[in-house]
Enzyme design. Structure first.
Site, PDB file in Angstrom:
ATOM      1  CD  GLU A  48      32.561  34.364  32.476  1.00 21.06           C
ATOM      2  OE1 GLU A  48      33.259  35.266  32.967  1.00 21.06           O
ATOM      3  OE2 GLU A  48      31.387  34.154  32.821  1.00 21.06           O
ATOM      4  CG  ASN A  52      38.436  37.802  32.591  1.00 23.06           C
ATOM      5  OD1 ASN A  52      37.608  38.248  33.381  1.00 23.06           O
ATOM      6  ND2 ASN A  52      38.930  36.580  32.688  1.00 23.06           N
ATOM      7  NE  ARG A 106      33.695  41.023  36.865  1.00 24.40           N
ATOM      8  CZ  ARG A 106      32.620  41.517  36.225  1.00 24.40           C
ATOM      9  NH1 ARG A 106      32.408  42.787  36.142  1.00 24.40           N
ATOM     10  NH2 ARG A 106      31.760  40.710  35.671  1.00 24.40           N
TER      11      ARG A 106
HETATM   12  N1  LIG Z   1      42.902  39.803  30.390  1.00 23.87           N
HETATM   13  C1  LIG Z   1      43.292  40.039  31.666  1.00 23.87           C
HETATM   14  N2  LIG Z   1      44.184  41.020  31.938  1.00 23.87           N
HETATM   15  C2  LIG Z   1      44.579  41.259  33.214  1.00 23.87           C
HETATM   16  N3  LIG Z   1      44.158  40.557  34.287  1.00 23.87           N
HETATM   17  C3  LIG Z   1      43.274  39.565  34.074  1.00 23.87           C
HETATM   18  C4  LIG Z   1      42.796  39.242  32.760  1.00 23.87           C
HETATM   19  N4  LIG Z   1      41.941  38.198  32.865  1.00 23.87           N
HETATM   20  C5  LIG Z   1      41.891  37.880  34.166  1.00 23.87           C
HETATM   21  N5  LIG Z   1      42.675  38.696  34.911  1.00 23.87           N
HETATM   22  C6  LIG Z   1      42.907  38.590  36.387  1.00 23.87           C
HETATM   23  O1  LIG Z   1      42.487  37.310  36.822  1.00 23.87           O
HETATM   24  C7  LIG Z   1      41.486  37.432  37.842  1.00 23.87           C
HETATM   25  C8  LIG Z   1      40.515  36.276  37.756  1.00 23.87           C
HETATM   26  O2  LIG Z   1      39.760  36.317  36.543  1.00 23.87           O
HETATM   27  P1  LIG Z   1      38.311  35.652  36.504  1.00 23.87           P
HETATM   28  O3  LIG Z   1      37.701  35.907  35.179  1.00 23.87           O
HETATM   29  O4  LIG Z   1      38.410  34.237  36.968  1.00 23.87           O
HETATM   30  O5  LIG Z   1      37.512  36.432  37.637  1.00 23.87           O
HETATM   31  P2  LIG Z   1      37.004  37.955  37.599  1.00 23.87           P
HETATM   32  O6  LIG Z   1      37.046  38.493  36.224  1.00 23.87           O
HETATM   33  O7  LIG Z   1      37.730  38.711  38.645  1.00 23.87           O
HETATM   34  O8  LIG Z   1      35.482  37.799  38.050  1.00 23.87           O
HETATM   35  P3  LIG Z   1      34.276  37.281  37.109  1.00 23.87           P
HETATM   36  O9  LIG Z   1      34.873  36.664  35.902  1.00 23.87           O
HETATM   37  O10 LIG Z   1      33.552  36.294  37.961  1.00 23.87           O
HETATM   38  O11 LIG Z   1      33.473  38.477  36.811  1.00 23.87           O
HETATM   39  C9  LIG Z   1      40.884  38.806  37.631  1.00 23.87           C
HETATM   40  O12 LIG Z   1      40.300  39.331  38.798  1.00 23.87           O
HETATM   41  C10 LIG Z   1      42.105  39.608  37.172  1.00 23.87           C
HETATM   42  O13 LIG Z   1      42.893  39.992  38.266  1.00 23.87           O
HETATM   43 MG   LIG Z   2      36.245  37.437  34.633  1.00 23.35          MG
END
Ligand SMILES: Nc1ncnc2c1ncn2[C@@H]1O[C@H](COP(=O)(O)OP(=O)(O)OP(=O)(O)O)[C@@H](O)[C@H]1O
Ligand SMILES: [Mg+2]
Lengths: 146, 105
Positions: A48, A52, A106
């Protein structure tokens, strides 16, 4: 003290490296003799955090991902995944279940999964400078008879 | 990552095998969309018994299939996720929108 140790690596934010990162952390964590469930939880959380960085941190670009895994104390595994990407403007919001800026591809469950699979998850981020996610998990020591 | 498809009387069984992460998810989604277009099933069974790893990218795939099937007036459900996949499904709470059948043996 004999168990204290760490690994550090860096790799490009290419999706092919997701399985590599999971496998590398799993191989290092194996010395703590985790159960199969514990190992699966750790690999899932790493997947995860690394995904990200690949999806969100460097939109339309390839950047660096830094990964550090430490064994702190005898039973404590700590994993840090760091990028130098766009950053997260509102961390509290980003950690909410189903919050995503990623659209239909996502589910917004990444942080929720990290939080439920690890004991602690700490997120630091600065706009335009990057994000670092530090997660820890205690691996109960078991007594093998052989 | 492999997907096997079996159609029987309006019911399409999609069996996923291997690891389903973000790296594989795009190809998976495309293949699945094509299969749904080809068979136009009434029921889509998402069989995860051979899936050894899945993360939130798999959750997004399941939700997409569910949405597509509901949109066509059909149904979808998940069958037999392995231990790791089931933990991810439980953590994400998607069993509130799609049925998850776990075989006890
Ligand atoms: N390393 C990162 N850099 C920039 N933004 C991030 C980063 N990690 C998370 N985010 C932001 O936080 C939000 C939530 O992250 P999360 O992993 O919970 O969900 P997601 O990545 O959108 O979906 P999923 O993990 O279910 O595929 C993301 O949509 C993004 O906007
Ligand atoms: Mg994610």
């Amino acid at each position: 003290m004999e168990n204290l140790d760490y690994i550090k690596m860096e790799f490009l934010s290419k999706s092919v490296n997701e399985s590599f990162a999971r496998a590398a952390v799993g191989a290092f964590a194996a010395r703590l003799d985790p159960t199969l469930d514990e190992l699966a939880d750790i690999k899932t959380a790493v997947s995860e955090a690394v995904t990200n960085c690949i999806v969100h941190a460097y939109p339309g670009d390839i950047g660096l991902i830094r990964l550090r895994v430490r064994i702190l104390e005898r039973e404590l595994l700590e994993i840090t995944v760091k990028d130098g990407g766009v950053g997260i403007p509102d961390i509290k919001k980003a950690r909410e279940p189903m919050y995503t800026t990623g659209g239909d591809d996502r589910s917004g469950m990444g942080f929720t999964i990290m939080e439920s699979f690890m004991d602690k998850v700490r997120v630091r981020s600065a706009a335009g400078r990057g994000t670092s996610v530090t997660m820890s998990r205690r691996i109960r020591r078991r007594k093998p008879r052989l | 990552m492999k997907i096997y498809a079996e159609e029987n009387n309006g019911s399409l069984r999609l069996s996923f095998s291997g690891e389903l992460d973000h790296h594989g998810a795009k190809g998976v989604m495309k293949t699945v969309e094509n299969l749904l277009d080809e068979y136009l099933p009434r029921v889509c069974v998402i069989d995860l018994s051979e899936l050894s790893f899945m993360d939130s990218s798999g959750i997004a795939v399941i939700l997409r299939i569910n949405k597509r099937m509901n949109g066509m007036g059909g149904k979808a459900w998940v069958e037999n996720p392995s231990g790791q996949a089931l933990r991810v499904i439980d953590a994400s709470g998607i069993d509130r929108v799609i049925r998850v059948i776990v075989q006890t043996r």
